[in-house]
Design an enzyme around this catalytic site. Structure first.
Site, mmCIF file in Angstrom:
data_model
loop_
_atom_site.group_PDB
_atom_site.id
_atom_site.type_symbol
_atom_site.label_atom_id
_atom_site.label_comp_id
_atom_site.label_asym_id
_atom_site.label_seq_id
_atom_site.Cartn_x
_atom_site.Cartn_y
_atom_site.Cartn_z
ATOM 1 N N LYS A 1 -28.844 22.931 -19.169
ATOM 2 C CA LYS A 1 -29.500 21.890 -19.975
ATOM 3 C C LYS A 1 -28.691 21.504 -21.204
ATOM 4 O O LYS A 1 -28.588 20.331 -21.537
ATOM 5 C CB LYS A 1 -30.892 22.356 -20.449
ATOM 6 C CG LYS A 1 -31.911 22.596 -19.388
ATOM 7 C CD LYS A 1 -33.304 22.703 -19.968
ATOM 8 C CE LYS A 1 -33.464 23.674 -21.108
ATOM 9 N NZ LYS A 1 -33.131 25.062 -20.803
ATOM 10 N N ARG B 1 -41.852 24.433 -24.562
ATOM 11 C CA ARG B 1 -41.659 25.545 -23.631
ATOM 12 C C ARG B 1 -42.950 25.921 -22.924
ATOM 13 O O ARG B 1 -42.920 26.653 -21.934
ATOM 14 C CB ARG B 1 -41.137 26.788 -24.369
ATOM 15 C CG ARG B 1 -39.704 26.699 -24.840
ATOM 16 C CD ARG B 1 -39.266 27.998 -25.491
ATOM 17 N NE ARG B 1 -37.973 27.900 -26.126
ATOM 18 C CZ ARG B 1 -36.809 28.119 -25.502
ATOM 19 N NH1 ARG B 1 -36.805 28.451 -24.240
ATOM 20 N NH2 ARG B 1 -35.676 28.013 -26.167
ATOM 21 N N ARG C 1 -20.613 35.501 -16.267
ATOM 22 C CA ARG C 1 -20.030 34.905 -17.474
ATOM 23 C C ARG C 1 -19.455 35.985 -18.384
ATOM 24 O O ARG C 1 -20.059 37.028 -18.584
ATOM 25 C CB ARG C 1 -21.100 34.092 -18.210
ATOM 26 C CG ARG C 1 -20.566 33.298 -19.387
ATOM 27 C CD ARG C 1 -21.482 32.175 -19.787
ATOM 28 N NE ARG C 1 -22.825 32.622 -20.158
ATOM 29 C CZ ARG C 1 -23.828 31.791 -20.437
ATOM 30 N NH1 ARG C 1 -23.641 30.484 -20.357
ATOM 31 N NH2 ARG C 1 -25.013 32.270 -20.786
#
Length: 210
Positions: A13, A88, A123
């Site tokens: 996002k 949220r 990552r």
């Protein structure tokens, strides 16, 4: 153009918010960033938020909503904005409606839990210069060493598999119901997240221009 970006943690996002802002010249309103900014600027709501963050507690909805309201009233939001990380929950979405904020589109970036888990757990970051790598998609020339500054690469706590699964669980329980909430308003559009960022961006722009 007033937009909301939805999607699970790791769905990309933040990157898409930046692309939209660059193309349309509107600001990204990220909850974490504006809370830090409000605290730094010493606004009324920022001081309230600071009392919670100093105590290691979550900033409650009414304070977050107050900070969002302050931010959306600023001059650079007059032609539109991208909300990233807010709302949220359903109560936060309802509060946004009560504020009179008109949302044009809600873009939900769909990526499977399996793909997100693989994306995040692979990552690696350099704490010294901030460079980001991936054990599969973007390997450093020397394993575990940053190409830029030669420092050690580490896996952040947020990217550990058990943490990723917990973050996804919270997303499915608290945030995913927003899809139904906005689908009822006719504003929800779904974009299937692609392996390449630019392919996802092209799909996002297509939905915004339809």
């Amino acid at each position: 153009m007033n937009l909301i970006l939805l999607g699970a943690p790791g769905a990309g996002k933040g990157t898409q918010a930046e692309k939209i802002c660059d193309k349309y010249g509107i600001p990204a309103v990220s909850t974490g960033n504006i809370i830090r900014e409000a605290i730094k600027n010493g606004t009324d709501m920022g001081l309230k938020a600071k009392s919670y963050t100093d105590a290691g507690a979550l900033v409650p909805d009414d304070v977050v909503i107050g900070i969002i309201k302050e931010r959306l009233a600023e001059h650079d939001c007059k032609n539109g904005f991208v909300l990233d990380g807010f709302p949220r929950t359903i109560p936060q979405a309802e509060a946004l409606d009560k504020m009179g904020v008109v949302i044009d589109k809600v873009v939900d970036i769909e990526v499977s839990d399996e793909a997100i888990a693989a994306r995040l757990s692979g990552r690696r970051v350099c704490l010294k210069c901030g460079a980001t790598y991936h054990t599969e998609y973007k390997k450093s020339k020397t394993e575990g060493i940053c190409d830029i500054c030669g420092d050690e690469l580490v896996q952040r706590k947020d990217d550990k598999p058990e943490t990723v699964l917990d973050r996804l669980r919270v997303y499915h329980e608290q945030t995913e119901p927003l899809k139904d909430y906005y689908e009822k308003t006719g504003k929800l559009v779904i974009v299937e997240g692609q392996e390449k960022v630019e392919d996802t961006t092209a799909l996002v722009f297509k939905t915004l221009e339809d």
